[in-house]
Design an enzyme around this catalytic site. Structure first.
Site, PDB file in Angstrom:
ATOM      1  N   ASN A  96       0.841  -1.194   0.000  1.00  0.00           N
ATOM      2  CA  ASN A  96       0.000   0.000   0.000  1.00  0.00           C
ATOM      3  C   ASN A  96       0.882   1.251   0.000  1.00  0.00           C
ATOM      4  O   ASN A  96       2.036   1.209   0.387  1.00  0.00           O
ATOM      5  CB  ASN A  96      -0.897   0.014   1.254  1.00  0.00           C
ATOM      6  CG  ASN A  96      -1.920   1.149   1.212  1.00  0.00           C
ATOM      7  OD1 ASN A  96      -2.391   1.535   0.138  1.00  0.00           O
ATOM      8  ND2 ASN A  96      -2.248   1.692   2.383  1.00  0.00           N
ATOM      9  N   ASP A 103      -3.459  -3.701  11.036  1.00  0.00           N
ATOM     10  CA  ASP A 103      -3.367  -2.357  11.605  1.00  0.00           C
ATOM     11  C   ASP A 103      -3.233  -1.360  10.468  1.00  0.00           C
ATOM     12  O   ASP A 103      -2.193  -1.262   9.829  1.00  0.00           O
ATOM     13  CB  ASP A 103      -2.144  -2.249  12.527  1.00  0.00           C
ATOM     14  CG  ASP A 103      -2.319  -3.080  13.779  1.00  0.00           C
ATOM     15  OD1 ASP A 103      -3.441  -3.118  14.304  1.00  0.00           O
ATOM     16  OD2 ASP A 103      -1.340  -3.710  14.201  1.00  0.00           O
ATOM     17  N   LEU A 104      -4.280  -0.651  10.243  1.00  0.00           N
ATOM     18  CA  LEU A 104      -4.365   0.278   9.114  1.00  0.00           C
ATOM     19  C   LEU A 104      -3.122   1.165   9.011  1.00  0.00           C
ATOM     20  O   LEU A 104      -2.781   1.871   9.941  1.00  0.00           O
ATOM     21  CB  LEU A 104      -5.601   1.154   9.302  1.00  0.00           C
ATOM     22  CG  LEU A 104      -5.933   2.094   8.138  1.00  0.00           C
ATOM     23  CD1 LEU A 104      -6.255   1.293   6.895  1.00  0.00           C
ATOM     24  CD2 LEU A 104      -7.086   2.995   8.520  1.00  0.00           C
ATOM     25  N   ASP A 105      -2.465   1.135   7.863  1.00  0.00           N
ATOM     26  CA  ASP A 105      -1.300   1.999   7.597  1.00  0.00           C
ATOM     27  C   ASP A 105      -0.170   1.790   8.598  1.00  0.00           C
ATOM     28  O   ASP A 105       0.691   2.658   8.751  1.00  0.00           O
ATOM     29  CB  ASP A 105      -1.709   3.486   7.601  1.00  0.00           C
ATOM     30  CG  ASP A 105      -2.615   3.815   6.427  1.00  0.00           C
ATOM     31  OD1 ASP A 105      -2.708   2.987   5.507  1.00  0.00           O
ATOM     32  OD2 ASP A 105      -3.229   4.890   6.438  1.00  0.00           O
ATOM     33  N   GLU A 106      -0.162   0.655   9.284  1.00  0.00           N
ATOM     34  CA  GLU A 106       0.855   0.427  10.303  1.00  0.00           C
ATOM     35  C   GLU A 106       1.730  -0.778   9.985  1.00  0.00           C
ATOM     36  O   GLU A 106       2.467  -1.254  10.833  1.00  0.00           O
ATOM     37  CB  GLU A 106       0.191   0.225  11.680  1.00  0.00           C
ATOM     38  CG  GLU A 106      -0.518   1.434  12.225  1.00  0.00           C
ATOM     39  CD  GLU A 106       0.437   2.523  12.690  1.00  0.00           C
ATOM     40  OE1 GLU A 106       1.539   2.185  13.153  1.00  0.00           O
ATOM     41  OE2 GLU A 106       0.093   3.709  12.560  1.00  0.00           O
TER      42      GLU A 106
END
Lengths: 289, 289, 289, 289
Positions: free
Chosen positions: B195, B231-234
């Site tokens: 992403n 974990d979103l964007d993690e």
């Protein structure tokens, strides 16, 4: 035309609500004061109803008298146009106090740029809550004041610092000063205290940021220099930069890399402040580089 | 010695708990398989009890048969040494699915690098929750699937996507795909979904980050490419970069600058993934560039 | 005050010998023409006897008539003050011809920025000495002209190009055009032809620069965008940038990295030219970014 | 397994003609000497008939005896395999002589990194053809030798320097030393003299490069650190970097910016040399960062 040698350089910073004709008024005003404009930068947030920012660098003939006259007349003009203004010159060197704790990298950089005349500033004092850097400071001919600080003694310590600073300095640089200044102290130096701190993408707020950045495997580490407000590390940003790292860097290496970005970014920010290149509006800066 | 022309390049990635002699074992193993090592990169988190990471690029004679034999024997060796491994080669091109929404900058960059043969990959399909980019995709000879997605239809839509992907792709790139994938979907592609998202110093978590970055007057904007976890964007960061901006940039200009960093950072990350340069350990990557 | 929606943005570039009061004169002039100044940048090489450069961005009410009036009156003012000036506006889109040979990276970047409206320009034609890029160009709805060129046919070919260009374009971009234009051709487009070429530290003048840079083990490769003069690759520099490489890069990888710097640097330079941000003085540029 | 605390880190650099099985041989050799490999980097110019470069970082138990044994056995192995090798360790600190003239920026940076323990090196002496920096050097506890040098006295002066250096140093850094060393002097320190000089895109060879770069309006200025060979400024490049400038920079500002790049680039190059990260092959370096 007088000889060029007698000319001396000055800088005028102006902020005011946008108003038609303001550029003409200011340039006419400078023309009347025999200023030869060298650089002129201007920025408007919105030409209809925004804020207007201007930085003018100019040479003055017969500097001493004309600078004084200019300063007086600016007070009048400022009232008429609701201007915030600031008039500076290398001939009127700014006086910078440096606050440090134990780390010397930012202090050393500032001292080096001062000694090499890259940053034309006076350093009347260094204040520290530790005595570790006393020798380095005094070895460079700068007065060093050790003012220990704990939660209990904070108010007294700040009071002591204020007494030392009063009337002797124009701005303060926190060169890795590991104490949080009180709102009362900060309020006495609006947009006149510059701080430096590490920055990451993403941010690692809280304790041990370098260890956490290491554990996350970040590819860049950075630093941010900003004016100090009551919101910790949230004041107007003056300068930022980053340095590339890789997986071979230990958490310790990250700190080393961080130190290099910090001293570079802080020195740039201080340099711009000294050369009157920074205007503050709300929580952001306009930097005319 | 056979003629150089017949040699073909392969890459082996290995992760395992640190153990004495592991490098010797692996290089001996490759020597027995007639591999000529070209690049060898190794990294250990701790030589006593850490994790061991290795990337080897090598040329193989009689590629087809020796690659197959190597793959078989690696299964055996992996069991003995508790290795995680991955064997790749330009001769066995990876198949990349691209997920997009409406913005075309990342998609265009990937298509351009694919067409110019900079990223040696196959693109069996582009999947989008909108139809805006259908023409661009199909005009480049790539199948385009429009799978609308709303909160209500998410499960069905993901199921539909899974059916299209099944057996046809090796990894997925979210090239500004503005939907959050479910943990169930993500779990099917561990460290196989890349992403891209904007990054700032400091971070502006939540809505309208560009407007808030503008209001704060940041001097750098950045982008981060990472593997997708729950974990979103993690997830583990593959690559990051920044671009310098100044006070003259509008919030809209910030977005434009952001697009340029995003496409550059995503393309680098995809390129490294395709060339088997990225190892994941916990929540961080080792990138052997 | 009229509604903001009706305002349209214009830009004025001025060069002239330094003269006291010039800023006041110009800003008064704009004030009389009901221009709301948004950005104002000025630079003087020497306030006593140097050259004076100015860029003003402003909003005009009743754009069509006031722009025309401004243009007329500027002719008069220019005569009085010995000004070189240039008046531009997004409303009067510049027309850009692109010259290419076989490499598509710079062309693709320009087309992408044009389609995404990042560079507000018209592209009336692409001219090439090869036919390789015909499909790419025409697929984007841009007329493509194939004009083969050899030493023998150069004069005729340039003549043919001139006929196509005449009255139809405002400037030319050489997007990896591998022919040297004649002084006669160049003289018709002073500071209106932008070229891109690779740059190294140190320079490797002559044949095979990438191979020689590779053999020398350079750590950075760069690109320079400049206006074309009769001194090959020696015209006024508009923009430069570099990319870091390492010993693992093959000579071929260096070329790939070079392509990325080239397209980025060229696109920036074109963008600044289109937005009237570049002034040329002698063999250097003043770029007001 | 012995306690981790007793382990000490060493580094081995190897160059040799490519030969199958070399990696296995070396890693087996290290395994027999109880070395725990931490980092392993390898590079081959051509796996069939090229040159092979290797850098290994490893921890040794019972350091003093095992390091000595390793060193002895490497002599034997080197003969068998035609290896060039170099064995280093923080425990065996390198000794660096610094040559300076009048400018202090590079010297100050090196001293700061030495004092802050970032560069683990000893500095037995600073040699200068001027006495300007005597106080700075001695104030940091480093012996300073003033050896004036003119065309006539060059041979004697170099002889005097050689006597001071003999047996006391491992490498030399020319930290803005404005004299050209003779081939005879250089031949005594192959790949052991590091120099720093400014670099531009394009290059401005000859006198007054900053003025000429200013007149040309370059947008980047850079610096190159390299090993000194008889071809002036043409030796193997260790590191390069650039800094962005704009039209507001005077020729003097360019020099200031140049100083900052120079000290950063030189310090990095010295740091890598000290940590045995640089291999030289012909006129290029392999830097394993």
């Amino acid at each position: 035309m007088i000889s060029k040698g007698k000319l001396k350089r000055a800088k005028l910073l102006i902020s005011c609500p946008e108003k038609p004709g303001i550029i003409s008024s200011v340039t006419n005003f400078l023309l009347e004061h025999k200023a030869n404009i060298v650089h002129f930068d201007q920025h408007t947030t919105d030409p209809q109803a925004g804020m207007f920012f201007m930085r003018i660098e100019f040479d003055l003939e017969e500097f001493d008298s004309s600078f004084e006259k200019l300063e007086q007349d600016l007070h009048v003009m400022a009232r008429d146009y609701a201007l915030d203004w600031q008039l500076g010159s290398k001939e009127k060197r700014k006086r910078m106090a440096i606050f440090v704790s134990k780390a010397d990298h930012c202090l050393s950089e500032l001292i080096w740029r001062w000694k090499s005349k890259e940053i034309p500033v006076d350093i009347p004092m260094v204040i520290s809550n530790h005595s570790d850097l006393k020798e380095l400071v005094e070895g460079n001919g700068i007065p060093f004041y050790h003012i220990p600080m704990s939660k209990e003694t904070k108010e007294d310590a700040e009071q002591k610092a204020l007494e030392l600073l009063k009337g002797n300095i124009d701005f303060i640089v926190l060169a890795r000063y590991m104490q949080i200044l009180s709102p009362k102290f900060i309020s006495k130096f609006p947009n006149q205290i510059i701080n430096i701190h590490h920055s990451f993408l993403p941010a690692f707020v809280g304790a041990n940021p370098y260890v956490r950045a290491f554990n996350r495997g970040v590819k860049l580490i950075g630093a941010t220099a900003h004016y100090v407000t009551n919101d910790l590390d949230e004041g107007p940003i003056i300068e930022q930069d980053v340095q590339r790292i890789n997986h071979r860097y230990t958490a310790e290496d990250l700190k080393t890399a961080g130190r290099h970005v910090e001293r570079r970014v802080l020195a740039e920010a201080v340099s711009w402040h000294v050369e009157d290149k920074v205007l503050v509006h709300g929580n952001k800066t306009i930097v005319f580089t």
